[in-house]
Design a protein around this motif. Structure first.
Motif, short mmCIF file in Angstrom:
data_model
loop_
_atom_site.label_atom_id
_atom_site.label_comp_id
_atom_site.label_asym_id
_atom_site.label_seq_id
_atom_site.Cartn_x
_atom_site.Cartn_y
_atom_site.Cartn_z
N LYS A 196 0.81 -1.35 -0.02
CA LYS A 196 -0.08 0.05 -0.21
C LYS A 196 0.96 1.41 -0.07
CE LYS A 196 -3.13 1.16 3.64
NZ LYS A 196 -4.13 0.96 4.38
N TYR A 197 1.86 1.22 0.83
CA TYR A 197 2.76 2.60 1.05
C TYR A 197 3.90 2.66 0.16
CZ TYR A 197 -0.40 3.33 5.05
OH TYR A 197 -1.55 3.30 5.82
N MET A 229 5.54 5.48 -6.51
CA MET A 229 4.19 5.42 -5.62
C MET A 229 4.49 5.51 -4.29
SD MET A 229 1.67 4.92 -7.54
CE MET A 229 0.41 3.60 -6.74
N GLY A 230 6.06 5.96 -3.79
CA GLY A 230 6.27 5.84 -2.68
C GLY A 230 5.63 7.10 -2.20
N ILE A 231 5.15 7.98 -2.90
CA ILE A 231 4.31 9.24 -2.46
C ILE A 231 3.26 8.68 -1.39
CG2 ILE A 231 2.66 9.03 -4.53
CD1 ILE A 231 4.04 12.44 -2.75
N ASN A 232 2.79 7.31 -2.07
CA ASN A 232 1.83 7.07 -0.89
C ASN A 232 2.09 6.95 0.73
OD1 ASN A 232 0.17 6.43 -2.96
ND2 ASN A 232 0.11 4.23 -3.03
N ASP A 233 3.37 6.76 0.98
CA ASP A 233 3.92 6.65 2.27
C ASP A 233 3.64 7.98 2.69
OD1 ASP A 233 4.94 5.28 4.38
OD2 ASP A 233 7.01 6.10 4.02
N LYS A 234 3.94 9.12 2.11
CA LYS A 234 4.03 10.44 2.63
C LYS A 234 2.48 10.76 2.87
CE LYS A 234 8.15 11.78 1.91
NZ LYS A 234 8.87 10.40 2.45
N LEU A 235 1.62 10.19 2.03
CA LEU A 235 0.09 10.54 2.00
C LEU A 235 -0.57 9.69 2.88
CD1 LEU A 235 -0.60 10.95 -1.63
CD2 LEU A 235 -0.25 12.79 0.04
N SER A 236 0.24 8.80 3.91
CA SER A 236 -0.15 7.82 4.63
C SER A 236 -1.67 8.22 5.64
CB SER A 236 0.70 6.95 5.58
OG SER A 236 1.30 7.81 6.64
N PRO A 237 -1.78 9.34 6.19
CA PRO A 237 -2.76 9.70 7.01
C PRO A 237 -4.03 9.41 6.20
CG PRO A 237 -0.92 11.23 7.25
CD PRO A 237 -0.62 10.37 6.24
N LYS A 253 -1.88 1.64 14.40
CA LYS A 253 -2.81 2.50 14.23
C LYS A 253 -4.18 1.89 13.46
CE LYS A 253 -0.43 7.01 13.81
NZ LYS A 253 0.04 8.04 12.89
N ASP A 254 -4.01 1.32 12.58
CA ASP A 254 -5.31 0.58 11.83
C ASP A 254 -5.81 -0.13 12.91
OD1 ASP A 254 -4.40 1.68 9.42
OD2 ASP A 254 -2.82 0.22 9.28
#
Lengths: 973, 94
Positions: free
Chosen positions: A56-57, A114-122, A504-505
């Motif tokens: 995912k991230y 797609m590592g951007i997903n990690d930054k957008l993780s919230p 957290k999840d």
């Protein structure tokens, strides 16, 4: 430097063959390893820790394990048709020339957009998809789904055909032993020495289990040497079958186990004649699950960096493969087993810079390192933190007995406080015993003892004695103090690394009241995908237990289901692929038709001739129209061998037929045949065909091609279960007789040239049947017609079918006979108004077909009573009609719905539908059959045939279903 | 599953075709029973979680119809009989 992280052979050689070197590539870069390596151990030996990106991230990831439980190091192996996605590098056996690629990254593993997903993780927390892609509804198909599909998934599937073969195999044994660690080995040895037929299966390519990864002694030698000695003895026993590279994937009923043997996965190309993999079905009287235990992690912030792995894996790489996963190593443990890693690594000269023991109040609270671990932060008992530079960290949260296969019959594991883990519960699969670490015996001595005991119990249950003696081995207690997650800060602490599920999840799931373990799983995806939560599940539910203030047993656990590890589709398919997916039969005329360049079509279990083109014919209709016209003009021959044929004999044969057919057969004269209508008990039409009375107590029934098997099964049911004392015997003769329809005005003249008897109209009238001879050869002749022409069906023993066809064509040449296929057959039966597949749809009654009068009320027959139910005898119910377009050039489509002129095309106005459509060369237009409400009263009226899918709205005339020769003059000719 | 065929011994369930509840043997006589009775026969079944007597057909074998007593929860099979014997014991003849 090549193999920079390989430990000096003098310090620790491991179980690799350093005398040989294997070359391989990962993402195009060349590396070297040795026989005995896995892809993961060889990459680690070369200092490569980064092997993939998370789901995912897209977090950088390396292996955390050294076995099949691996969630992170999923790679694509090989290229071309053999390319295979989502393979765990930790179990992929290295071979020379292996090509491996990382997955789920673009453009490269080190830089992944797609590592951007990690930054957008919230935004991507659990439930993100459910909440975000809700509305507007129209966006789902066009926008959301394509985006999600592109982003989802890991490896890619090849578009090329797999060149390898996959087999299915069957094994029978007294005892199946699953897993060849200490418990499995001694179990197999105990039972094998006692003379039991034993199958020992292990997923690894080297038997021994953890003994290969540990340094302690068993029976005075190294564990690996002891294991090798046992394996050698087992190999010498003729009653023991050793199966390496074989994963038992599931426990099925009555002692049956499924197993996948990877026969050739460790080779670049399978040895000629050998399959790539075999799916085994193992029939066992008893089985022992000795699948060991799987180490579990501890969740703390940023615990997913490459270089952080299970302590036991770190130790395995050092001891078994001679690989140090890092130069400066730390260990974080809540039990004594973690300390072994520190000791073993030190002994191998690795710099162990920190041992963080939670039982001493110390915890690792955070880590650093973008593409791999560089530093950990430790918090001591007093709450002070310090950082330590490391490039590898071994984590041990304790060991979970591998109960997977024991749960396959819904047995729930039970909690054991002493080892702080689930152990197998009651009500496991019948005949399955559990031994060793899988049963919760985590010391080597406990494993050996329970393995031997289980084998003795299994063998004694089979009536044999099985004495055993145990080698001396360590028996250290576990001393585990549960620690599931480190309470610290706001960062993410991973539980399930494959699915990017963090503490957290789980908190979010709890907050939204998804507190049952099954809800937790679905809401967060905890424990899904290729690893099925082998490392993450227990810690996930332990976190939920802690958050909800319940105990772990109160929280419960999800159930494991087969398969234990992922199975390739090709393995499940075996040889059932391509043309072998569904075997088909060839008709007696197939050879002849092939010679003519005929087209064939699958019908039921057969390949039938569809049409036989002549030179110059470029379009199928040309051939079909010619076949129809020629048959109606002179004579045509069609292979009808595929119709089911059942010989029915006995003094009650007639009475039996009266029961199974809606109409009467006991009164049929010998030497005659009759059309028969067979109903199901619910009153719907089941099948039809002609049945001939060949003698006083002997009938020959024909069925449709499609229902040959089910009619026979039904008749056996009637005979054995409903009327068990009837004197009636059945045998299927479908394949025994080659049967040809000979139809057309010259049918008799043609047949007279081949048969030995008088078949004039007087001697062999319409609906006559009898045994005849063809040049002295026994044969059967029936004067029946599906085409509406003067027609016969002639049958000879199957092996003479080809000769008979050639004989008829040669001797009847003066009549210019054609051989027609299923298309022409369909045209002529529809012209004649006979029902077939489209009308015999399982939802239609005799009344619907215009055959209501055939259902005799004077006798009991299957379906007679329920065919009279309300709703099935409606005055204005569906009736079979013929249809032709008002404009002869207009098109019809089967499946079109009848609508009155001017009626809107909505369900309320639906009048019925077209069941079958053909082009009739005789009528010069398309014609169809259809079920029309009150159709018998609508003959002569006009309606519309509407097909919204095809955009057709055709004005049609409703006509009698008997569209050709309605008086039947031709067939009596 | 393995079905212990009364004539042929243990056979893999793959060789068989499943039909359903044993009560399908109890077909009423069409000359005396009405639609209601046939409706019950054709459509109404018990669906027990536990012991179930059911009809299996040995299609890839000797074509025997069998009555198999099977626990639907555990899949344990405790009895296998020839359906013809069961039918006769129920009083069915011709």
């Amino acid at each position: 430097m090549s193999q920079s992280h390989r430990i000096d052979a003098k310090v620790g050689g491991g179980q690799i063959d350093r005398t040989k070197t294997l070359g391989f590539t990962f993402d195009g870069v060349g590396y070297q390893g040795h026989p005995g390596d896995t892809l993961a151990s060889a990459l680690l030996a070369n200092g490569v820790r980064l092997m993939g990106r998370s789901f995912k991230y897209h977090r950088p990831r390396g292996p955390i394990s050294s076995g099949s439980e691996e969630p992170n190091a999923l790679v694509e192996l090989r290229t071309g048709g053999r390319q295979e996605p989502n393979t765990r590098a930790t179990v992929a056996e290295l071979f020379d020339g292996l090509e491996a690629k990382s997955q789920n990254r673009w453009p490269s593993l080190r830089f992944d957009a797609m590592g951007i997903n990690d930054k957008l993780s919230p935004f991507f927390a659990a439930g993100f998809y459910y909440k975000t892609f809700m509305w507007p509804k129209a966006f789902w198909e066009k926008l959301y789904e394509p985006i999600i599909r592109r982003a989802a998934g890991l490896g890619s599937v090849t578009r090329e055909e797999d060149p390898d073969e996959y087999e299915k195999g069957f094994l029978h044994c007294d005892l199946l032993v699953i897993g060849a660690g200490p418990a499995g080995l001694i179990a197999a040895l105990t039972a094998g020495r006692a003379g039991a037929r034993v199958v020992l299966a292990d997923e690894d390519f080297r038997m021994g289990g953890r003994l290969n990864a540990e340094t302690f002694a068993v029976g005075g030698k190294s564990g690996a040497d002891w294991a090798a000695g046992v394996v050698a003895e087992l190999a010498s026993l003729p009653n023991v079958r050793l199966m390496v590279r074989t994963t038992v994937i599931g426990a099925f009923d009555h002692g049956i186990y499924g197993a996948v043997e990877r026969v050739s996965d460790h080779l670049a190309v399978p040895i000629a004649g050998k399959p790539r993999q075999v799916l085994w079905r193992i029939y066992s009287k008893r089985a022992i699950l000795a699948a060991g235990a799987i180490e579990r992690p501890i969740a703390f912030e940023n615990n997913d960096r490459p270089g952080i792995m299970m302590a036991g894996a770190l130790r395995a790489y050092a001891n078994r493969w001679g690989v140090k996963a890092g130069e400066r190593v730390a260990v974080f443990t809540n039990n004594d087993d973690g300390l072994r890693t520190a000791a073993d690594l030190k002994a191998k000269g690795v710099d162990v810079v920190a041992v963080v023991d939670s039982r001493q109040g110390e915890e690792v609270i955070d880590t650093k390192g973008k593409l791999g671990l560089t530093q950990i932060t430790i918090r001591d008992k007093a709450g002070r933190t310090r950082t330590v530079g490391v490039d590898a960290l071994g984590v041990s949260g304790g060991w979970n007995p591998n109960v997977n296969v024991h749960s396959h019959h819904r047995s729930r594991p039970v909690w054991n406080d002493e080892i702080a883990a689930f152990v197998p519960g009651a009500d496991g699969p019948a005949g399955l015993l559990v031994a060793g670490a899988a049963a919760g015996g985590l010391s080597t001595h406990a494993a050996l003892k329970s393995g031997a005991e289980a084998a003795r119990a299994a063998v004694e249950a089979l009536g044999k004695q099985a004495p055993y003696s145990l080698p001396v081995a360590e028996d250290a207690p576990t001393k585990v103090s549960p620690l599931w997650f480190v309470h610290h800060g706001k960062g993410r602490a991973w539980i399930d690394q494959q699915n990017d599920v963090t503490v957290k999840d789980v908190k979010l799931a709890k907050q939204e009241n998804f507190t049952s373990v099954e809800h937790l799983k679905r809401y967060t995806t905890l424990g899904m995908a290729t690893d099925q939560g082998k490392t993450g599940n227990v810690i996930g539910l332990a976190v939920m237990a802690e958050l909800t203030g319940r105990s772990i047993p109160e929280t419960g656990t999800t159930i494991y289901r087969p398969p234990y590890t992922p199975v390739a589709m090709g393995t499940l398919a075996g040889r059932s692929r391509g043309k072998e997916f569904k075997p088909f039969r060839l008709t007696p005329s197939h050879q002849w038709a092939s010679e003519q360049g005929a087209f064939f079509v699958e019908v039921g279990m057969w390949m039938r001739t569809q049409w036989v083109p002549k030179a110059g014919e470029t379009e199928w209709r040309q051939s079909v129209d010619r076949e129809v016209l020629a048959t109606r003009k002179s004579v045509g021959i069609c292979d009808v061998t595929t119709l089911g044929k059942i010989d029915i004999q006995g003094t009650d044969a007639g009475a039996f037929l009266d029961k199974v057919y809606a109409n009467t057969f006991s009164t049929l004269a010998v030497g005659k045949c009759r059309y028969g209508l067979m109903l199901r008990e619910d009153g719907m039409v089941f099948d039809d065909g002609t049945t001939a009375r060949m003698g006083q107590n002997e009938y020959v029934m024909t069925t449709t091609t499609a229902n040959a098997v089910t009619v026979f099964r039904h008749l056996e049911f009637c005979r054995q279960c409903l009327w068990p004392d009837m004197d009636v015997q059945l045998i299927s003769t479908t394949e025994a007789w080659a049967q040809f329809s000979v139809a057309g005005p010259n049918a008799r003249k043609l047949l007279e040239k081949v048969v030995d008897q008088d078949i004039s109209d007087a001697a062999f009238p319409y609906m006559g049947a009898g045994n005849i001879t063809v040049g002295g050869l026994r044969a059967r002749l029936f004067r029946i017609s599906f085409s509406g022409e003067l027609a016969y069906e002639i049958a000879v023993p199957t092996r003479y079918g080809d000769a008979l066809l050639r004989e008829m064509l040669a001797k009847g040449a003066e009549f210019d006979p054609v051989v027609y296929g299923t298309e022409a057959l369909g045209v002529m039966r529809i012209e004649k108004g006979h029902v077939a597949g489209g009308e015999l749809n399982g939802q239609s009654t005799a009344l619907n077909m215009g055959l209501g009068k055939m259902v005799s009320k004077k006798k009991d027959s299957i379906g007679m009573v329920l065919s009279q139910r309300e709703g099935m005898v409606e005055e204005n119910g569906y009736r079979l009609v013929g249809v032709k377009p008002v404009d002869p050039k207009a098109k019809l489509v089967a499946g079109s719905h009848f609508l009155e002129k001017g009626a809107a095309p909505v369900a309320a106005n639906d009048g019925g539908w077209l069941t079958s459509k053909v082009y009739s060369p005789h009528l010069g237009c398309e014609i169809a059959l259809g079920y029309l409400k009150g159709g018998d009263k609508k003959i002569g009226t006009r309606m519309r045939a509407v097909n919204l899918v095809g955009g057709l709205d055709t004005e049609v005339e409703i006509i009698s279903q008997h569209m050709f020769d309605p008086e039947g003059e031709r067939l009596r000719g | 599953m393995i079905i212990h065929h009364p004539i042929l011994g243990p056979r893999d369930a793959q060789e068989f075709v499943y039909l359903g509840d044993e009560s399908l043997i109890d077909r009423p006589d069409g000359m005396s029973a009405g639609i209601e009775e046939f409706h019950d026969y054709a459509y109404n079944r018990t669906n027990p979680a536990g012991e179930h007597r059911e009809l299996w057909y040995h299609e890839q074998g000797d074509r025997s119809w069998l009555v198999v007593t099977r626990n639907t929860v555990t899949h344990e099979i405790t009895k296998v009989e020839l359906a013809r014997d069961v039918a006769r014991a129920k009083g069915r003849t011709k």
